[in-house]
Write a protein that holds these residues in place. Structure first.
Motif, PDB file in Angstrom:
ATOM      1  N   CYS A 182       0.982  -1.343   0.226  1.00 16.29           N
ATOM      2  CA  CYS A 182      -0.160  -0.059   0.156  1.00 16.29           C
ATOM      3  C   CYS A 182       0.521   1.292   0.124  1.00 16.29           C
ATOM      4  O   CYS A 182       1.760   1.301   0.754  1.00 16.29           O
ATOM      5  CB  CYS A 182      -1.238  -0.068   1.717  1.00 16.29           C
ATOM      6  SG  CYS A 182      -2.114   1.298   1.763  1.00 16.29           S
ATOM      7  N   CYS A 230       0.012   5.126  -0.543  1.00 17.04           N
ATOM      8  CA  CYS A 230      -0.991   5.675   0.390  1.00 17.04           C
ATOM      9  C   CYS A 230      -0.473   5.660   1.809  1.00 17.04           C
ATOM     10  O   CYS A 230      -0.440   6.572   2.345  1.00 17.04           O
ATOM     11  CB  CYS A 230      -1.451   5.315   0.114  1.00 17.04           C
ATOM     12  SG  CYS A 230      -2.334   5.868  -1.285  1.00 17.04           S
ATOM     13  N   LYS A 231      -0.517   3.585   2.166  1.00  9.35           N
ATOM     14  CA  LYS A 231      -0.458   4.157   3.619  1.00  9.35           C
ATOM     15  C   LYS A 231       0.983   3.690   4.380  1.00  9.35           C
ATOM     16  O   LYS A 231       1.634   3.340   5.618  1.00  9.35           O
ATOM     17  CB  LYS A 231      -1.146   3.141   4.470  1.00  9.35           C
ATOM     18  CG  LYS A 231      -2.843   3.891   4.074  1.00  9.35           C
ATOM     19  CD  LYS A 231      -3.551   4.990   4.690  1.00  9.35           C
ATOM     20  CE  LYS A 231      -4.758   6.014   4.706  1.00  9.35           C
ATOM     21  NZ  LYS A 231      -5.145   6.358   5.730  1.00  9.35           N
ATOM     22  N   ASN A 275      -7.408   4.332   1.078  1.00  8.12           N
ATOM     23  CA  ASN A 275      -7.394   5.793   0.800  1.00  8.12           C
ATOM     24  C   ASN A 275      -7.308   5.102  -1.590  1.00  8.12           C
ATOM     25  O   ASN A 275      -8.873   5.159  -1.298  1.00  8.12           O
ATOM     26  CB  ASN A 275      -5.514   6.322   0.821  1.00  8.12           C
ATOM     27  CG  ASN A 275      -5.687   7.671   0.410  1.00  8.12           C
ATOM     28  OD1 ASN A 275      -6.514   8.365   0.699  1.00  8.12           O
ATOM     29  ND2 ASN A 275      -4.722   7.894  -0.236  1.00  8.12           N
ATOM     30  N   CYS A 276      -6.857   5.249  -1.734  1.00  9.57           N
ATOM     31  CA  CYS A 276      -7.582   4.991  -3.191  1.00  9.57           C
ATOM     32  C   CYS A 276      -7.901   3.877  -3.600  1.00  9.57           C
ATOM     33  O   CYS A 276      -8.342   3.412  -4.527  1.00  9.57           O
ATOM     34  CB  CYS A 276      -5.683   5.370  -3.866  1.00  9.57           C
ATOM     35  SG  CYS A 276      -4.686   4.165  -4.573  1.00  9.57           S
ATOM     36  N   ARG A 280      -5.799   1.324  -5.183  1.00 10.36           N
ATOM     37  CA  ARG A 280      -5.191  -0.483  -5.694  1.00 10.36           C
ATOM     38  C   ARG A 280      -4.568  -0.783  -5.131  1.00 10.36           C
ATOM     39  O   ARG A 280      -3.861  -1.907  -6.125  1.00 10.36           O
ATOM     40  CB  ARG A 280      -3.941   0.722  -6.411  1.00 10.36           C
ATOM     41  CG  ARG A 280      -4.463   2.170  -7.691  1.00 10.36           C
ATOM     42  CD  ARG A 280      -2.776   2.930  -7.974  1.00 10.36           C
ATOM     43  NE  ARG A 280      -2.465   3.856  -6.857  1.00 10.36           N
ATOM     44  CZ  ARG A 280      -1.026   4.468  -7.372  1.00 10.36           C
ATOM     45  NH1 ARG A 280      -0.607   4.416  -8.316  1.00 10.36           N
ATOM     46  NH2 ARG A 280      -1.271   5.080  -5.807  1.00 10.36           N
TER      47      ARG A 280
END
Length: 56
Positions: free
Chosen positions: A6, A8-9, A40-41, A43
């Motif tokens: 991940c 984003c995180k 979050n996104c 993906r």
């Protein structure tokens, strides 16, 4: 290799695998609650679901 799952995180593969191995019936929701990955996104959802399936 401990890849970043991940972006984003900042959650790494080994963190997710360790959690999956501690849980009898792991799910995406449990991973999200415990690591914030895929919150979050989105993906990384497919990658996390693949890791969960590998335990089965």
């Amino acid at each position: 290799m401990d890849r970043l799952i991940c972006l984003c995180k900042g959650v790494r593969e080994n963190t997710i695998k360790d959690l999956i191995n501690k849980i009898d019936f792991p799910s995406l929701e449990i991973i999200q609650e415990n690591t914030n990955a895929a919150t979050n996104c989105g993906r990384c959802i497919n990658a996390i679901e693949t890791l969960i399936k590998q335990k089965a």
